[in-house]
Design a protein around this motif. Structure first.
Motif, PDB file in Angstrom:
ATOM      1  N   GLU A 136       0.949  -1.290  -0.032  1.00 36.52           N
ATOM      2  CA  GLU A 136       0.011   0.159   0.032  1.00 36.52           C
ATOM      3  C   GLU A 136       0.987   1.255  -0.032  1.00 36.52           C
ATOM      4  O   GLU A 136       0.547   2.294  -0.713  1.00 36.52           O
ATOM      5  CB  GLU A 136      -1.027   0.115   1.032  1.00 36.52           C
ATOM      6  CG  GLU A 136      -2.060  -0.890   1.116  1.00 36.52           C
ATOM      7  CD  GLU A 136      -3.101  -0.702   2.283  1.00 36.52           C
ATOM      8  OE1 GLU A 136      -2.788  -0.119   3.478  1.00 36.52           O
ATOM      9  OE2 GLU A 136      -4.435  -0.592   2.091  1.00 36.52           O
ATOM     10  N   ARG A 137       1.965   1.111   1.022  1.00 33.42           N
ATOM     11  CA  ARG A 137       2.843   2.363   0.981  1.00 33.42           C
ATOM     12  C   ARG A 137       3.304   2.624  -0.551  1.00 33.42           C
ATOM     13  O   ARG A 137       3.464   3.770  -0.965  1.00 33.42           O
ATOM     14  CB  ARG A 137       3.883   2.048   1.703  1.00 33.42           C
ATOM     15  CG  ARG A 137       4.964   3.258   2.187  1.00 33.42           C
ATOM     16  CD  ARG A 137       5.935   2.935   3.061  1.00 33.42           C
ATOM     17  NE  ARG A 137       5.502   3.010   4.352  1.00 33.42           N
ATOM     18  CZ  ARG A 137       6.063   2.708   5.418  1.00 33.42           C
ATOM     19  NH1 ARG A 137       7.361   2.248   5.408  1.00 33.42           N
ATOM     20  NH2 ARG A 137       5.552   2.654   6.769  1.00 33.42           N
ATOM     21  N   CYS A 138       3.956   1.676  -1.033  1.00 31.95           N
ATOM     22  CA  CYS A 138       4.674   1.702  -2.387  1.00 31.95           C
ATOM     23  C   CYS A 138       3.671   2.238  -3.579  1.00 31.95           C
ATOM     24  O   CYS A 138       4.024   3.254  -4.425  1.00 31.95           O
ATOM     25  CB  CYS A 138       5.091   0.294  -2.888  1.00 31.95           C
ATOM     26  SG  CYS A 138       6.177   0.394  -4.430  1.00 31.95           S
ATOM     27  N   ARG A 139       2.394   1.692  -3.562  1.00 31.90           N
ATOM     28  CA  ARG A 139       1.219   2.203  -4.178  1.00 31.90           C
ATOM     29  C   ARG A 139       0.944   3.883  -3.978  1.00 31.90           C
ATOM     30  O   ARG A 139       0.814   4.520  -5.059  1.00 31.90           O
ATOM     31  CB  ARG A 139       0.136   1.498  -4.358  1.00 31.90           C
ATOM     32  CG  ARG A 139      -1.175   1.799  -5.237  1.00 31.90           C
ATOM     33  CD  ARG A 139      -2.448   1.003  -5.211  1.00 31.90           C
ATOM     34  NE  ARG A 139      -2.050  -0.424  -4.939  1.00 31.90           N
ATOM     35  CZ  ARG A 139      -2.144  -1.288  -3.897  1.00 31.90           C
ATOM     36  NH1 ARG A 139      -2.721  -0.732  -2.725  1.00 31.90           N
ATOM     37  NH2 ARG A 139      -2.050  -2.355  -3.991  1.00 31.90           N
ATOM     38  N   ALA A 140       0.860   4.251  -2.814  1.00 29.42           N
ATOM     39  CA  ALA A 140       0.556   5.537  -2.462  1.00 29.42           C
ATOM     40  C   ALA A 140       1.597   6.424  -2.738  1.00 29.42           C
ATOM     41  O   ALA A 140       1.645   7.548  -3.580  1.00 29.42           O
ATOM     42  CB  ALA A 140       0.475   5.637  -1.167  1.00 29.42           C
ATOM     43  N   LEU A 141       2.888   6.300  -2.450  1.00 31.17           N
ATOM     44  CA  LEU A 141       4.013   6.986  -2.952  1.00 31.17           C
ATOM     45  C   LEU A 141       4.265   7.125  -4.654  1.00 31.17           C
ATOM     46  O   LEU A 141       4.542   8.155  -5.096  1.00 31.17           O
ATOM     47  CB  LEU A 141       5.589   6.451  -2.569  1.00 31.17           C
ATOM     48  CG  LEU A 141       5.725   6.399  -1.310  1.00 31.17           C
ATOM     49  CD1 LEU A 141       6.941   5.816  -0.683  1.00 31.17           C
ATOM     50  CD2 LEU A 141       5.408   7.907  -0.659  1.00 31.17           C
ATOM     51  N   GLY A 142       3.806   5.938  -5.233  1.00 32.98           N
ATOM     52  CA  GLY A 142       3.909   5.930  -6.728  1.00 32.98           C
ATOM     53  C   GLY A 142       2.807   6.995  -7.351  1.00 32.98           C
ATOM     54  O   GLY A 142       2.920   7.533  -8.396  1.00 32.98           O
ATOM     55  N   ILE A 143       1.507   6.760  -6.614  1.00 34.05           N
ATOM     56  CA  ILE A 143       0.686   8.131  -7.160  1.00 34.05           C
ATOM     57  C   ILE A 143       1.094   9.415  -7.113  1.00 34.05           C
ATOM     58  O   ILE A 143       0.773  10.114  -7.637  1.00 34.05           O
ATOM     59  CB  ILE A 143      -0.533   7.733  -6.355  1.00 34.05           C
ATOM     60  CG1 ILE A 143      -1.470   6.245  -6.686  1.00 34.05           C
ATOM     61  CG2 ILE A 143      -1.724   8.939  -6.447  1.00 34.05           C
ATOM     62  CD1 ILE A 143      -2.469   5.742  -5.869  1.00 34.05           C
ATOM     63  N   LEU A 144       1.723   9.598  -5.704  1.00 39.93           N
ATOM     64  CA  LEU A 144       2.163  11.102  -5.550  1.00 39.93           C
ATOM     65  C   LEU A 144       3.291  11.656  -6.828  1.00 39.93           C
ATOM     66  O   LEU A 144       3.302  12.554  -7.185  1.00 39.93           O
ATOM     67  CB  LEU A 144       2.618  11.286  -4.041  1.00 39.93           C
ATOM     68  CG  LEU A 144       1.770  11.010  -3.024  1.00 39.93           C
ATOM     69  CD1 LEU A 144       2.507  11.070  -1.712  1.00 39.93           C
ATOM     70  CD2 LEU A 144       0.816  12.150  -3.085  1.00 39.93           C
ATOM     71  N   GLU A 145       3.960  10.257  -7.043  1.00 41.91           N
ATOM     72  CA  GLU A 145       5.273  10.721  -7.991  1.00 41.91           C
ATOM     73  C   GLU A 145       4.428  10.981  -9.320  1.00 41.91           C
ATOM     74  O   GLU A 145       4.878  11.805 -10.051  1.00 41.91           O
ATOM     75  CB  GLU A 145       6.090   9.268  -8.261  1.00 41.91           C
ATOM     76  CG  GLU A 145       7.005   9.536  -6.850  1.00 41.91           C
ATOM     77  CD  GLU A 145       8.175  10.346  -7.289  1.00 41.91           C
ATOM     78  OE1 GLU A 145       8.163  11.153  -8.082  1.00 41.91           O
ATOM     79  OE2 GLU A 145       9.207  10.310  -6.281  1.00 41.91           O
ATOM     80  N   ALA A 146       3.336  10.169  -9.498  1.00 41.02           N
ATOM     81  CA  ALA A 146       2.585  10.312 -10.859  1.00 41.02           C
ATOM     82  C   ALA A 146       1.948  11.811 -11.041  1.00 41.02           C
ATOM     83  O   ALA A 146       1.926  12.377 -12.083  1.00 41.02           O
ATOM     84  CB  ALA A 146       1.581   9.292 -11.038  1.00 41.02           C
ATOM     85  N   SER A 147       1.364  12.267  -9.697  1.00 37.88           N
ATOM     86  CA  SER A 147       0.938  13.560  -9.621  1.00 37.88           C
ATOM     87  C   SER A 147       1.976  14.706 -10.131  1.00 37.88           C
ATOM     88  O   SER A 147       1.645  15.481 -10.701  1.00 37.88           O
ATOM     89  CB  SER A 147       0.289  13.873  -8.373  1.00 37.88           C
ATOM     90  OG  SER A 147      -0.010  15.023  -8.266  1.00 37.88           O
ATOM     91  N   ASN A 148       3.098  14.371  -9.265  1.00 37.83           N
ATOM     92  CA  ASN A 148       4.122  15.400  -9.791  1.00 37.83           C
ATOM     93  C   ASN A 148       4.637  15.350 -11.006  1.00 37.83           C
ATOM     94  O   ASN A 148       4.685  16.514 -11.737  1.00 37.83           O
ATOM     95  CB  ASN A 148       5.410  14.883  -8.853  1.00 37.83           C
ATOM     96  CG  ASN A 148       6.629  15.799  -9.262  1.00 37.83           C
ATOM     97  OD1 ASN A 148       7.664  15.593  -9.638  1.00 37.83           O
ATOM     98  ND2 ASN A 148       6.350  17.197  -8.692  1.00 37.83           N
ATOM     99  N   SER A 149       4.583  13.975 -11.841  1.00 39.11           N
ATOM    100  CA  SER A 149       4.892  14.030 -13.238  1.00 39.11           C
ATOM    101  C   SER A 149       3.975  14.877 -14.143  1.00 39.11           C
ATOM    102  O   SER A 149       4.280  15.365 -15.090  1.00 39.11           O
ATOM    103  CB  SER A 149       5.033  12.358 -13.642  1.00 39.11           C
ATOM    104  OG  SER A 149       5.944  11.900 -13.059  1.00 39.11           O
ATOM    105  N   ILE A 150       2.745  14.398 -13.677  1.00 42.69           N
ATOM    106  CA  ILE A 150       1.706  15.113 -14.483  1.00 42.69           C
ATOM    107  C   ILE A 150       1.690  16.615 -14.310  1.00 42.69           C
ATOM    108  O   ILE A 150       1.703  17.423 -15.291  1.00 42.69           O
ATOM    109  CB  ILE A 150       0.286  14.536 -14.005  1.00 42.69           C
ATOM    110  CG1 ILE A 150      -0.074  13.144 -14.332  1.00 42.69           C
ATOM    111  CG2 ILE A 150      -0.941  15.659 -14.433  1.00 42.69           C
ATOM    112  CD1 ILE A 150      -1.390  12.687 -13.585  1.00 42.69           C
TER     113      ILE A 150
END
Length: 370
Positions: free
Chosen positions: A133-147
């Motif tokens: 879950e932590r890895c998924r959450a951090l991945g979502i935040l990184e994706a937001s930054n990329s967007i």
């Protein structure tokens, strides 16, 4: 939906807003420079005056988030970030010489930015204890930054077509929406454990981590500084050349600069998730070679297409190397020391983005060809 997920959803736009800090302003600096009647180097300092406070205040933000809670640092940070933008947007058309107020607004934004993305990532890591879950959450935040990085030049290009100071209103509007979302998402009611964290502890942990690893750590940090410096400098250079040499309008310029940022995003996702098992040193070398070749190509570019192609190669190089730096830096520290190391790494990245536009601007001001 439980409160943790509700709070996390409200935090997801924070990295996107953070990505707009400089990536939205650099493509429109030629318009701002012309309106203010200042040199390229002075225009580039509008990036510096945000990034330097971000870097300097970042350790303090981390310490305050340990002591008082992540949300209680993120929310004021978002609000300060928005207030700084609105200060510029409101005062710029009213003053005959608004440069000083713009500098002050960018400093306020920089202080606010220090309490945004890294603290949001720490908050997500705190809330989700399960590793998946932590890895998924951090991945979502990184994706937001990329967007955010991807849309920033496009948003800036269209906003400056309305008014040269309009992009600064976007900071305020987005910040207000995100702040409301955090409050409605229950962020202020979220109870977090506090920790005794001081600046002395921060530097002691950093010293403990670096001890015995001075050479590789200096190599990674030096490469990070060089890579980030090259990217933001190249972005600044391309924006100036598109405007002065090729007479590309702001809206078209934003769309064109979205291409290399897209290459950065794709490469970052590819080499941090899909091909993450490739040798790290080869990926770093490949990324640096792409940046060097792309930078040389930009210096020789005689057409818009050639310039964007070369900048796209620089973006791909950054997207290849940066995830490897992230992994190496975070992997070299024990869990209790990771905060100090990550914050220091973030400071260096901020300094790289801070010094490149004025340096490139000064070199271009002194060049006869531009």
């Amino acid at each position: 939906m439980n409160r943790a997920k509700s709070i996390f959803i409200s935090l997801c736009p924070v990295p996107l807003l953070w990505a707009l800090s400089n990536s939205m302003i650099i493509p429109v600096l030629p318009e701002i420079q012309n309106q203010l009647g200042v040199s390229r180097a002075a225009a580039g300092l509008l990036v510096t005056f945000l990034s330097v406070p971000t870097a300097l205040v970042m350790p303090l933000s981390g310490i305050l988030s340990d002591k008082f809670g992540r949300i209680r640092v993120i929310l004021p940070g978002v609000l300060l970030y928005g207030i700084g933008g609105l200060l510029i947007g409101i005062s710029a058309p009213l003053l005959s010489k608004p440069y000083g107020v713009m500098v002050a607004g960018r400093v306020i934004q920089g202080i606010g930015a220090s309490g945004m993305m890294l603290i949001a990532m720490s908050c997500a890591a705190d809330m989700f204890q399960d590793s998946e879950e932590r890895c998924r959450a951090l991945g979502i935040l990184e994706a937001s930054n990329s967007i955010g990085k991807l849309v920033a030049p496009i948003i800036g290009g269209f906003a400056v077509g309305v008014a040269w100071y309009a992009p600064f209103y976007i900071y305020g509007a987005f910040a207000a929406l995100i702040a409301v979302g955090i409050i409605l998402g229950g962020g202020l009611r979220h109870r977090e454990s506090s920790a005794a964290s001081t600046m002395q502890n921060h530097f002691r942990q950093l010293t403990q981590t670096v001890a015995g690893k001075e050479a590789p750590m200096l190599a990674i940090l030096g490469a990070t500084l060089l890579t980030v410096f090259s990217w933001f400098g190249s972005l600044f250079f391309a924006s100036q050349v598109l405007e002065s040499a090729f007479q590309v309008r702001s809206q078209s310029r934003g769309l064109l600069l979205g291409i290399p940022v897209g290459a950065l995003t794709v490469a970052s996702i590819l080499f941090s998730r899909v091909l993450q098992n490739l040798p790290k040193h080869l990926l770093i070398i490949s990324g640096l070679v792409c940046i060097a070749v792309g930078g040389a190509g930009m210096a020789m570019a005689g057409t818009t297409a050639f310039l964007i192609a070369a900048l796209t190669l620089v973006g791909a190089g950054l997207g290849t190397a940066l995830p490897q730096y992230n992994l190496l830096v975070t992997s070299c520290a024990a869990e209790e020391q990771r905060g100090a190391v990550t914050t220091s790494y973030g400071m260096l990245r901020a300094f790289g983005s801070a010094i490149s536009p004025p340096v490139f601007g000064l070199l271009m001001d002194q060049s006869r060809g531009l």
